[in-house]
Design a protein around this motif. Structure first.
Motif, PDB file in Angstrom:
ATOM      1  N   THR A 180      83.951  57.673  42.140  1.00 50.70           N
ATOM      2  CA  THR A 180      82.669  57.786  42.829  1.00 50.70           C
ATOM      3  C   THR A 180      82.526  56.602  43.769  1.00 50.70           C
ATOM      4  N   GLN A 181      82.128  56.859  44.992  1.00 53.86           N
ATOM      5  CA  GLN A 181      81.887  55.792  45.964  1.00 53.86           C
ATOM      6  C   GLN A 181      80.401  55.444  45.941  1.00 53.86           C
ATOM      7  N   VAL A 182      80.097  54.161  45.938  1.00 54.19           N
ATOM      8  CA  VAL A 182      78.713  53.706  45.886  1.00 54.19           C
ATOM      9  C   VAL A 182      78.505  52.666  46.974  1.00 54.19           C
ATOM     10  N   CYS A 183      77.410  52.796  47.709  1.00 47.67           N
ATOM     11  CA  CYS A 183      77.047  51.807  48.719  1.00 47.67           C
ATOM     12  C   CYS A 183      75.867  51.007  48.191  1.00 47.67           C
ATOM     13  N   ILE A 184      76.049  49.705  48.063  1.00 45.92           N
ATOM     14  CA  ILE A 184      75.037  48.805  47.522  1.00 45.92           C
ATOM     15  C   ILE A 184      74.705  47.763  48.584  1.00 45.92           C
ATOM     16  N   GLU A 228      73.049  53.281  63.254  1.00 49.17           N
ATOM     17  CA  GLU A 228      74.128  52.789  64.133  1.00 49.17           C
ATOM     18  C   GLU A 228      74.221  51.268  64.150  1.00 49.17           C
ATOM     19  N   MET A 229      73.159  50.569  63.736  1.00 50.35           N
ATOM     20  CA  MET A 229      73.175  49.107  63.699  1.00 50.35           C
ATOM     21  C   MET A 229      73.610  48.556  62.342  1.00 50.35           C
ATOM     22  N   ASP A 230      73.814  49.425  61.351  1.00 50.38           N
ATOM     23  CA  ASP A 230      74.225  48.988  60.018  1.00 50.38           C
ATOM     24  C   ASP A 230      75.689  48.581  60.016  1.00 50.38           C
ATOM     25  N   CYS A 231      76.020  47.720  59.072  1.00 52.60           N
ATOM     26  CA  CYS A 231      77.402  47.296  58.883  1.00 52.60           C
ATOM     27  C   CYS A 231      77.747  47.474  57.406  1.00 52.60           C
ATOM     28  N   VAL A 232      78.793  48.225  57.137  1.00 58.14           N
ATOM     29  CA  VAL A 232      79.227  48.515  55.777  1.00 58.14           C
ATOM     30  C   VAL A 232      80.422  47.619  55.454  1.00 58.14           C
ATOM     31  N   GLY A 233      80.291  46.829  54.396  1.00 58.96           N
ATOM     32  CA  GLY A 233      81.384  45.973  53.958  1.00 58.96           C
ATOM     33  C   GLY A 233      82.326  46.751  53.054  1.00 58.96           C
ATOM     34  N   VAL A 234      83.597  46.748  53.365  1.00 55.45           N
ATOM     35  CA  VAL A 234      84.609  47.448  52.570  1.00 55.45           C
ATOM     36  C   VAL A 234      85.757  46.503  52.277  1.00 55.45           C
ATOM     37  N   ASP A 235      86.478  46.773  51.174  1.00 56.54           N
ATOM     38  CA  ASP A 235      87.627  45.912  50.905  1.00 56.54           C
ATOM     39  C   ASP A 235      88.816  46.352  51.766  1.00 56.54           C
ATOM     40  N   LYS A 278      79.621  62.232  45.858  1.00 55.49           N
ATOM     41  CA  LYS A 278      79.881  63.136  44.748  1.00 55.49           C
ATOM     42  C   LYS A 278      81.104  62.603  44.017  1.00 55.49           C
ATOM     43  N   SER A 279      81.123  62.736  42.711  1.00 54.12           N
ATOM     44  CA  SER A 279      82.288  62.306  41.931  1.00 54.12           C
ATOM     45  C   SER A 279      83.397  63.336  42.091  1.00 54.12           C
ATOM     46  N   PRO A 313      87.806  64.141  40.972  1.00 56.32           N
ATOM     47  CA  PRO A 313      88.943  63.758  40.132  1.00 56.32           C
ATOM     48  C   PRO A 313      89.816  62.706  40.818  1.00 56.32           C
ATOM     49  N   CYS A 314      90.202  61.693  40.062  1.00 58.43           N
ATOM     50  CA  CYS A 314      91.041  60.620  40.599  1.00 58.43           C
ATOM     51  C   CYS A 314      92.373  61.126  41.136  1.00 58.43           C
ATOM     52  N   LYS A 315      92.936  62.130  40.488  1.00 62.75           N
ATOM     53  CA  LYS A 315      94.278  62.567  40.905  1.00 62.75           C
ATOM     54  C   LYS A 315      94.298  63.145  42.310  1.00 62.75           C
ATOM     55  N   ASP A 316      93.159  63.661  42.768  1.00 65.87           N
ATOM     56  CA  ASP A 316      93.114  64.302  44.087  1.00 65.87           C
ATOM     57  C   ASP A 316      92.433  63.465  45.167  1.00 65.87           C
ATOM     58  N   HIS A 317      91.832  62.349  44.789  1.00 66.19           N
ATOM     59  CA  HIS A 317      91.037  61.578  45.752  1.00 66.19           C
ATOM     60  C   HIS A 317      91.257  60.085  45.570  1.00 66.19           C
ATOM     61  N   ASN A 318      91.428  59.387  46.684  1.00 73.00           N
ATOM     62  CA  ASN A 318      91.457  57.928  46.628  1.00 73.00           C
ATOM     63  C   ASN A 318      90.167  57.418  47.274  1.00 73.00           C
ATOM     64  N   ASP A 319      89.909  56.122  47.155  1.00 70.92           N
ATOM     65  CA  ASP A 319      88.663  55.550  47.673  1.00 70.92           C
ATOM     66  C   ASP A 319      88.482  55.832  49.159  1.00 70.92           C
TER      67      ASP A 319
END
Length: 178
Positions: free
Chosen positions: A13-17, A52-59, A28-29, A31-37
């Motif tokens: 599950t991807q979560v934006c905090i 459009e002015m937001d900035c999302v931090g990702v690894d 939406k959650s 299955p791990c076997k079919d989806h990566n982050d």
């Protein structure tokens, strides 16, 4: 639903905090076997969830998926994403780049700590127990041992006490709120 990371079945599950630990949106959650982050980030319709002015931090693992996301989402730009600076082979990061990565890692640690706090509650970790199976349509998730009638009554009594304490506060004086 096998997860190579967990070495057993798992859902991703991807979560934006935000910086205040507030959950802004959740994918939406799947299955791990079919989806990566990264593929989940591409599929979650980010352009509909951020300004459009937001900035999302990702690894750093997400950066390879940003071009695909930008192809699908006309309203987004690379400036909508923040990620660690990668070191070039044979060349160290300069002082400012190293500081940025250190501060960014602190932000990522805060996010991971949020999920660590959730994991403290045994019912949040039910998926890690031996024999656990994810609920299917209309199946009821078997509660962990924590969810006894007595525990629910005690939790309800504590919530009632906190509500009464809150309702009894004198909120007319702004100094008390600060």
């Amino acid at each position: 639903m096998y997860s190579y990371k967990l070495k057993k079945s798992g859902l991703r599950t991807q979560v934006c905090i935000d910086i205040n630990h507030m959950v802004l949106f959740v994918s939406k959650s799947a299955p791990c076997k079919d989806h990566n982050d990264g593929s989940m980030m591409v599929e979650m319709g980010l352009a509909n969830k951020i300004h459009e002015m937001d900035c999302v931090g990702v690894d750093g693992g997400y950066t390879q998926h940003i071009p695909t996301l930008l192809e699908r989402e006309d309203s987004l730009d690379v400036r909508n994403f923040c990620f660690p600076i990668r070191k070039k082979p044979g060349q160290d990061l300069d002082e400012h780049e190293a500081l940025f990565n250190s501060e960014f890692a602190g932000f990522r640690s805060m996010i991971e700590a949020t999920f660590g706090d959730l994991g403290v509650q045994p019912h949040h970790m039910a998926w890690a127990e031996d024999g656990f199976d994810y609920p299917r349509k209309k199946a009821i998730l078997v509660q962990s041992q924590v969810a006894t009638v007595q525990n629910r009554l005690e939790s309800g009594a504590e919530l009632l006490r906190l509500q009464e304490e809150f309702l009894g506060m004198d909120l007319s004086d702004e100094d008390d709120m600060i």
